[in-house]
Design a protein around this motif. Structure first.
Motif, PDB file in Angstrom:
ATOM      1  N   ARG A 222      31.583  -7.617 -41.094  1.00  0.00           N
ATOM      2  CA  ARG A 222      30.780  -7.316 -42.597  1.00  0.00           C
ATOM      3  C   ARG A 222      31.911  -7.651 -43.619  1.00  0.00           C
ATOM      4  O   ARG A 222      31.779  -7.712 -44.707  1.00  0.00           O
ATOM      5  CB  ARG A 222      30.289  -6.115 -42.712  1.00  0.00           C
ATOM      6  CG  ARG A 222      30.913  -4.941 -42.598  1.00  0.00           C
ATOM      7  CD  ARG A 222      30.257  -3.482 -42.390  1.00  0.00           C
ATOM      8  NE  ARG A 222      31.097  -2.493 -42.316  1.00  0.00           N
ATOM      9  CZ  ARG A 222      31.809  -1.839 -43.109  1.00  0.00           C
ATOM     10  NH1 ARG A 222      31.670  -2.112 -44.642  1.00  0.00           N
ATOM     11  NH2 ARG A 222      32.707  -0.734 -42.887  1.00  0.00           N
ATOM     12  N   ASN A 223      33.061  -7.408 -43.198  1.00  0.00           N
ATOM     13  CA  ASN A 223      34.334  -7.457 -44.280  1.00  0.00           C
ATOM     14  C   ASN A 223      34.716  -8.954 -44.193  1.00  0.00           C
ATOM     15  O   ASN A 223      35.778  -9.185 -44.804  1.00  0.00           O
ATOM     16  CB  ASN A 223      35.565  -6.563 -43.595  1.00  0.00           C
ATOM     17  CG  ASN A 223      35.081  -5.116 -43.748  1.00  0.00           C
ATOM     18  OD1 ASN A 223      34.344  -4.615 -44.964  1.00  0.00           O
ATOM     19  ND2 ASN A 223      35.417  -4.072 -43.034  1.00  0.00           N
ATOM     20  N   GLN A 224      34.133  -9.817 -43.560  1.00  0.00           N
ATOM     21  CA  GLN A 224      34.723 -11.193 -43.561  1.00  0.00           C
ATOM     22  C   GLN A 224      33.652 -12.309 -43.761  1.00  0.00           C
ATOM     23  O   GLN A 224      33.874 -13.321 -44.177  1.00  0.00           O
ATOM     24  CB  GLN A 224      35.277 -11.678 -42.284  1.00  0.00           C
ATOM     25  CG  GLN A 224      36.264 -10.920 -41.720  1.00  0.00           C
ATOM     26  CD  GLN A 224      36.924 -11.410 -40.460  1.00  0.00           C
ATOM     27  OE1 GLN A 224      36.567 -10.909 -39.421  1.00  0.00           O
ATOM     28  NE2 GLN A 224      38.040 -12.076 -40.268  1.00  0.00           N
ATOM     29  N   THR A 225      32.430 -11.805 -44.162  1.00  0.00           N
ATOM     30  CA  THR A 225      31.257 -12.508 -44.507  1.00  0.00           C
ATOM     31  C   THR A 225      30.182 -11.816 -45.308  1.00  0.00           C
ATOM     32  O   THR A 225      30.335 -10.703 -45.708  1.00  0.00           O
ATOM     33  CB  THR A 225      30.569 -13.454 -43.282  1.00  0.00           C
ATOM     34  OG1 THR A 225      29.733 -14.412 -43.573  1.00  0.00           O
ATOM     35  CG2 THR A 225      30.037 -12.398 -42.216  1.00  0.00           C
ATOM     36  N   TYR A 226      28.897 -12.525 -45.438  1.00  0.00           N
ATOM     37  CA  TYR A 226      27.545 -11.599 -45.947  1.00  0.00           C
ATOM     38  C   TYR A 226      27.804 -11.269 -47.322  1.00  0.00           C
ATOM     39  O   TYR A 226      28.136 -10.446 -47.689  1.00  0.00           O
ATOM     40  CB  TYR A 226      27.420 -10.354 -45.503  1.00  0.00           C
ATOM     41  CG  TYR A 226      27.065 -10.626 -43.843  1.00  0.00           C
ATOM     42  CD1 TYR A 226      26.474 -11.715 -43.232  1.00  0.00           C
ATOM     43  CD2 TYR A 226      27.538  -9.544 -42.802  1.00  0.00           C
ATOM     44  CE1 TYR A 226      26.358 -11.983 -41.906  1.00  0.00           C
ATOM     45  CE2 TYR A 226      27.433  -9.686 -41.585  1.00  0.00           C
ATOM     46  CZ  TYR A 226      27.033 -10.610 -40.975  1.00  0.00           C
ATOM     47  OH  TYR A 226      26.730 -10.852 -39.792  1.00  0.00           O
ATOM     48  N   HIS A 227      27.900 -12.193 -48.410  1.00  0.00           N
ATOM     49  CA  HIS A 227      28.051 -11.995 -49.609  1.00  0.00           C
ATOM     50  C   HIS A 227      26.543 -11.832 -50.148  1.00  0.00           C
ATOM     51  O   HIS A 227      26.277 -11.429 -51.235  1.00  0.00           O
ATOM     52  CB  HIS A 227      28.560 -13.318 -50.594  1.00  0.00           C
ATOM     53  CG  HIS A 227      28.023 -14.744 -50.475  1.00  0.00           C
ATOM     54  ND1 HIS A 227      27.374 -15.267 -49.061  1.00  0.00           N
ATOM     55  CD2 HIS A 227      27.448 -15.429 -51.411  1.00  0.00           C
ATOM     56  CE1 HIS A 227      26.804 -16.492 -49.190  1.00  0.00           C
ATOM     57  NE2 HIS A 227      26.902 -16.564 -50.833  1.00  0.00           N
TER      58      HIS A 227
END
Length: 369
Positions: A222-227
């Motif tokens: 979640r800290n590298q994707t999902y805007h």
């Protein structure tokens, strides 16, 4: 967007404008009407004869049974009418001798009546005659490389899905878990007082493993994707590539990946052109599937790999835009003065393992990680 702090993408867009020039206003239609190319021939229709086994026996030219009656006066009015006012009958009569000669060539007399000779493409002949009365034109093209900024999410267009669907990722439960973890305060190191209290509880025989080892993050990606959540994919290939191939590759890397393939939500769209001779011809906009990026010390986007996944059935249609992407990357990198963009194209004609290897090689070569 608030959690990931995704800034707008800075890039350069090729813009091509066209300017029409009149190079000969007094174009001498009488002289141009003497060009033999005006006598455009009709396409030949062939009938192929085969036997029961499909072997070709003969090919014969199909004859038109329709006879079109005509007259010189009616023919002139037809040319003028089809010009929608650009060429009048009065204009045509100024070149009556030349037009009479053309009319005699493309008509035949039968039983005292003039009919159109089926050897000629009469619609094309009339069009070429009208062109002879139009000013000669040419055009020039102007190429510009213009800076643009694009948001990856037009938040006002975002709507929540109303039901579970295989095209959404992650699933509903994962979405709720990610949101919950996003809202949690960062995990702090235990203080000396907290450690002492845990030791007291442990001495009393109480299980304190949950206190010593807090529950791990179920979705560290979640800290590298999902805007935005969830992503809606058009194909199973996109979903599998992100979840099973790409995210595991960047787990231990300072990289982020965002899905950009929903053209109703993203502003990052690339105007594509095809080189025709010495000029560019616009062929439409391209919306890339994914953006894999790194940031600099100021948390601004530094380098971007544009990733496209494509099913075999759509590859041929995408070819011209695929060819243009090398031009897009080159022009942008020249403008920025460093290797800011790269492009990675992946088809479903290769195995997932081959895609992973190809993606990892691109990551290592471009980001030097």
């Amino acid at each position: 967007m608030e959690h990931m702090q995704v800034p707008k993408i800075d890039f350069y867009q090729l813009k091509v404008s066209y300017e029409t020039l009149i190079i000969d206003d007094a174009n001498n239609p009488a002289l141009r009407l003497q060009n033999e190319d005006i006598l455009a021939l009709a396409d030949i229709s062939l009938i192929h004869q085969q036997d029961m086994e499909g072997n070709l026996i003969a090919s014969v030219e199909q004859e038109s049974k329709e006879e079109v009656h005509t007259s010189f006066r009616w023919w002139l009015y037809q040319i003028a009418k089809e010009s929608f006012g650009m060429v009048t009958v009065a204009d045509l009569k100024k070149c009556e001798a030349e037009l009479q000669a053309i009319f005699a060539m493309i008509t035949t007399e039968k039983d005292g009546v003039l009919i159109e000779n089926e050897k000629y493409n009469h619609q094309r002949v009339r069009s070429l005659i009208r062109q002879a009365f139009a000013p000669r034109r040419d055009f020039t093209t102007k190429e510009e490389i213009l800076p643009e900024q694009a948001s990856l999410l037009q938040i006002e267009r975002l709507t929540s899905p109303t039901q579970d669907c295989e095209k959404f990722f992650p699933d509903q439960q994962a979405v709720h878990e990610i949101i919950t973890w996003d809202e949690k305060p960062p995990q702090q190191e235990l203080t000396a007082e907290q450690k002492a209290k845990i030791a007291e509880l442990e001495a009393l025989g109480i299980d304190v493993s949950a206190l010593r080892n807090p529950k791990p993050d179920p979705h560290p990606e979640r800290n590298q994707t999902y805007h935005y959540l969830p992503y809606r994919f058009d194909s199973g290939l996109e979903k599998h590539f992100l979840s099973q191939e790409l995210l595991p590759l960047i787990k231990e890397k300072a990289l982020e990946v965002y899905f950009n393939g929903d053209d109703t939500l993203t502003e990052f769209k690339i105007d594509c052109y095809k080189r025709v001779g010495t000029n560019w011809r616009y062929i439409g906009r391209y919306v890339p599937d994914f953006l894999l990026l790194s940031r600099n010390k100021q948390k601004q986007i530094d380098k971007v790999i544009i990733i496209e996944t494509k099913g075999e059935g759509f590859a041929a249609k995408f070819k011209d835009k695929l060819d243009f992407m090398s031009e897009f990357v080159k022009k942008n990198n020249d403008k920025f003065g460093y290797q800011r963009f790269d492009f990675l194209y992946l088809e479903d004609t290769i195995t997932p393992e081959q895609r992973r290897k190809k993606t990892l090689a691109a990551i290592n070569n471009f980001f030097n990680v």
